[in-house]
Design an enzyme around this catalytic site. Structure first.
Site, short mmCIF file in Angstrom:
data_model
loop_
_atom_site.label_atom_id
_atom_site.label_comp_id
_atom_site.label_asym_id
_atom_site.label_seq_id
_atom_site.Cartn_x
_atom_site.Cartn_y
_atom_site.Cartn_z
N PRO A 100 0.89 -1.16 0.04
CA PRO A 100 -0.06 0.00 -0.19
C PRO A 100 0.90 1.23 -0.21
O PRO A 100 1.85 1.40 0.75
CB PRO A 100 -0.68 0.07 1.25
CG PRO A 100 -0.13 -0.88 2.16
CD PRO A 100 0.80 -1.89 1.16
N GLY A 101 0.51 2.19 -0.80
CA GLY A 101 1.25 3.45 -0.83
C GLY A 101 0.50 4.46 0.28
O GLY A 101 -0.16 3.73 1.00
N SER A 102 0.85 5.93 0.24
CA SER A 102 0.12 6.62 1.03
C SER A 102 -1.42 6.75 0.46
O SER A 102 -1.34 6.85 -0.83
CB SER A 102 0.77 7.83 1.44
OG SER A 102 0.94 8.62 0.13
N SER A 162 -0.79 2.34 -5.05
CA SER A 162 -0.23 1.21 -4.19
C SER A 162 -0.05 -0.11 -5.39
O SER A 162 -0.41 0.18 -6.56
CB SER A 162 -1.57 0.55 -3.34
OG SER A 162 -1.99 1.25 -2.42
N HIS A 201 6.97 -3.06 2.54
CA HIS A 201 5.63 -3.30 2.78
C HIS A 201 5.00 -1.73 2.83
O HIS A 201 3.83 -1.90 3.19
CB HIS A 201 5.57 -3.53 4.49
CG HIS A 201 5.80 -2.12 5.10
ND1 HIS A 201 6.54 -1.22 5.05
CD2 HIS A 201 4.86 -1.97 6.20
CE1 HIS A 201 6.58 -0.37 6.12
NE2 HIS A 201 5.53 -0.70 6.92
#
Lengths: 142, 483
Positions: B380-382, B387, B406
């Protein structure tokens, strides 16, 4: 015996940390350091208490040394919030030495607790002597 | 301790080493997966110092691996992987983390984003209502004492029996959703108390539930097996074992302060307290950690169930196929695994903190449809950015003990984020970009702003160039639910 009202506590400051939270606490002696550290924790969490009912709890802890005892004390306060939704704005330390603590805390159910704090960590934990007393930097896992 | 770029040996364009000669207490070298810019980012805080501290622990094998999304944590850096040999190497609760089995689950739908646009706001509200989040929100699944014990022993297997999971969900979960050997007698009453009403909750902080659209498929064959279709909606769930795991870690970090004295272990940082795996203390922690891990598997499973219910509520009969699980992985965990180290198969305890398992093709522990391909890795990205879904490689076995990154990794402190970013303004900006946001706390939202994170595409590029994982698909958020 030494006591502290949450509203009068001011010997702590938040410091930068990339992922988690960190704050520095100082006091004239170990007892004041413990009281200010607890107040700092509540301030960072952003607590607001309900007016009633007032609740008093005795906290007795043992640990391997004063650093370890400090962590146990702060994690105990987190636990009392997590398990019973309680926060305390009057903190009194009846006895404190290197390995044992007896505190009496008075407060109420929390109306607000803005910030989830998972735990108070031991990261680089050292209580240091300074010219005016003692200081410590604490890292919280949030 | 001060570390400069000159202290690194460049092994290739994406791998840097700090040899054991750097510090007399180091038992193994530190390997950092990064391009030059990410390496410089990592030197901007205490990440690498923390990795060197970890390399000083007794009984480690190989090296300490550091992922490109690394950032400073407490004790072990976030994005760190270490492996200790069995039976007398150490296990460290602090190197697993407080949120035991914090992890990510991805569910894929066949619902086209374009046709779903008018429903997204309603979907965000429905998910926010059905998936409890925030500080102190009670759980959605009350448990009797007996059932709680079963959750801790059986993890997602309990969810399956209770109708919250499908067989396929379990097949597509790390360890099939259950770590054998959990023992509740090794868990304090306090931890149990904290767990009681938290099953089926997201929590706060960086935990979230997100709806994304599959923006780009890089590897169509693999994506098809995973059930991922370009232009369709997917759901990401990020959470862990809640107060249960936090309390177990707190208890054992406290207990282990004695253990290190008993076993004569010298430490650079007290948060890294540890005990031999074959000591009563080490065995007790591992059994308690497994209980929290199983609780977390059941927790994400409960949230997946709520997400599916929410999709049904919003899309009704349009949903022909339910949200199908792509995978569920942990990124805070200690695991007994066998790895090839200097040509030999060695049983080790791999600690992954802010790093995920990323097994390559042929690995046992993968379901039949994934075994020929490798394990899906969920990154997951921010919120507001992208993501990724990746695939574990065979090469990572010797590079990182079968592990990958992660997430994006933070670069800005929470304090600075709060100071420079206003939560309500951020929400307006995100909504303008077509992202529906439902958040319990505006300051909390600001702390998690995209600007506070590294560029996830750079992290993913590094991971793929380093040979740790390969790209499968890129996701873009369209609805974010936070505590």
């Amino acid at each position: 015996m030494q006591s502290l009202k949450l509203s009068e506590a001011h010997k702590f400051e938040e410091i930068e940390h990339t992922a988690d939270w960190s704050y520095r606490v100082w006091g004239e002696n170990l007892t004041e350091l413990f009281l200010q550290a607890a107040a700092g924790l509540y301030r960072l969490a952003g607590i607001l208490l309900t007016c009633e009912p007032r609740i008093t709890r005795d906290i007795e802890l043992k640990a391997i040394d004063s650093e370890s005892l400090l962590i146990a004390w702060l994690n105990e306060l987190l636990y009392l919030h997590e398990s019973e939704r309680l926060g305390f704005d009057q903190l009194e330390i009846l006895h404190l030495d290197e390995t044992t603590l007896h505190a009496r805390v008075t407060g109420a159910p929390t109306q607000e607790w803005l910030k989830d704090i998972k735990a108070v960590t031991y990261h680089n934990l050292t209580i240091r002597e300074t010219q005016s007393g003692l200081e410590v930097t604490l890292v919280l896992d949030v | 301790m001060k570390i400069d770029k000159q202290d690194f040996r460049r092994l290739n364009n994406y791998l840097w080493e700090i040899p054991t000669s750097f510090h007399p207490d180091m038992n193994v070298p530190v390997w950092i997966f990064a391009d030059e810019e990410l390496l410089e980012d990592a030197l901007g805080d205490l990440s690498i110092v923390q990795a060197v501290n970890v390399a000083c622990l007794p009984g480690l094998v190989g090296h300490v691996a550091v992922m490109p999304d690394v950032h400073q944590g407490y004790g072990m850096p976030i994005g760190g992987v270490m492996a200790s040999r069995l039976p007398d190497g150490v296990i460290s609760p602090g190197a697993v983390g407080y949120d035991i089995n914090c992890g990510v689950r991805v569910l894929a739908s066949q619902i086209e984003y374009r046709s779903a646009i008018p429903y997204l706001s309603d979907l965000a509200s429905t998910l926010y209502r059905n998936c409890p989040s925030g500080v102190g929100r009670g759980g959605s699944i009350p448990l009797s004492a007996e059932e709680f014990e079963r959750v801790c022993r059986q993890g997602a297997r309990w969810s399956l029996e209770r109708g919250y999971a499908t067989e396929e969900d379990l097949a597509r979960t790390e360890e099939f959703g259950c770590l054998e050997g959990a023992d509740l007698t090794k868990v304090s009453q306090r931890a149990k108390q904290r767990a009681k009403d938290q099953l089926g909750t997201l929590g706060a902080g960086n935990h979230f539930l997100e709806v994304d659209v599959v923006e780009e498929v890089v590897d169509p064959e693999v994506a098809a097996v995973m059930g991922i279709q370009e232009g369709c909606l997917v759901v990401q769930i990020h959470c862990g074992s809640r107060g249960f795991g936090h309390q177990i870690c707190t208890d054992y970090v406290q207990d282990f302060q004695w253990a290190v004295i008993n076993y004569g272990i010298k430490l650079p940082d007290r948060e890294l307290v540890c005990a031999p795996l074959n000591s009563p203390e080490g065995e007790a922690y591992l059994a308690a950690m497994k209980a929290a891990a199983n609780y977390a598997f059941a927790n994400r499973q409960a949230l997946a169930y709520h997400a599916r219910q929410s999709f049904k509520e919003v899309f009704g009969s349009q949903v022909e196929e339910p949200l199908r699980q792509v995978y569920d992985i942990a990124h805070n965990m200690g695991k007994i695994e066998t790895h090839r180290i200097e040509g030999e198969e060695v049983p080790v305890c791999v600690h992954r903190k802010g790093a995920t398992r990323a097994f390559g093709p042929g690995s046992e522990g993968l379901p039949p449809d994934y075994r020929p391909l490798g394990q899906p890795v969920l990154v997951p990205g921010s919120m507001g950015t992208e993501s990724w879904i990746l695939l574990g490689t065979e090469a990572n076995e010797e590079l990182s003990f079968g592990s990958s990154c992660h997430g994006a990794g933070r670069v800005m402190s929470r304090r600075q984020a709060k100071r420079t970013i206003k939560g309500d303004r951020l929400r307006t900006e995100l909504e303008k970009e077509g992202i529906s946001v439902r958040a319990g706390s505006m300051p909390g939202l600001a702390e998690e702003a995209p600007q506070a994170y590294k560029d996830v595409s750079r992290v993913v590029e590094t991971v793929s160039k380093a040979g740790i994982a390969s790209k499968v698909a890129r996701l873009r958020p369209v609805a974010v639910i936070k505590g």
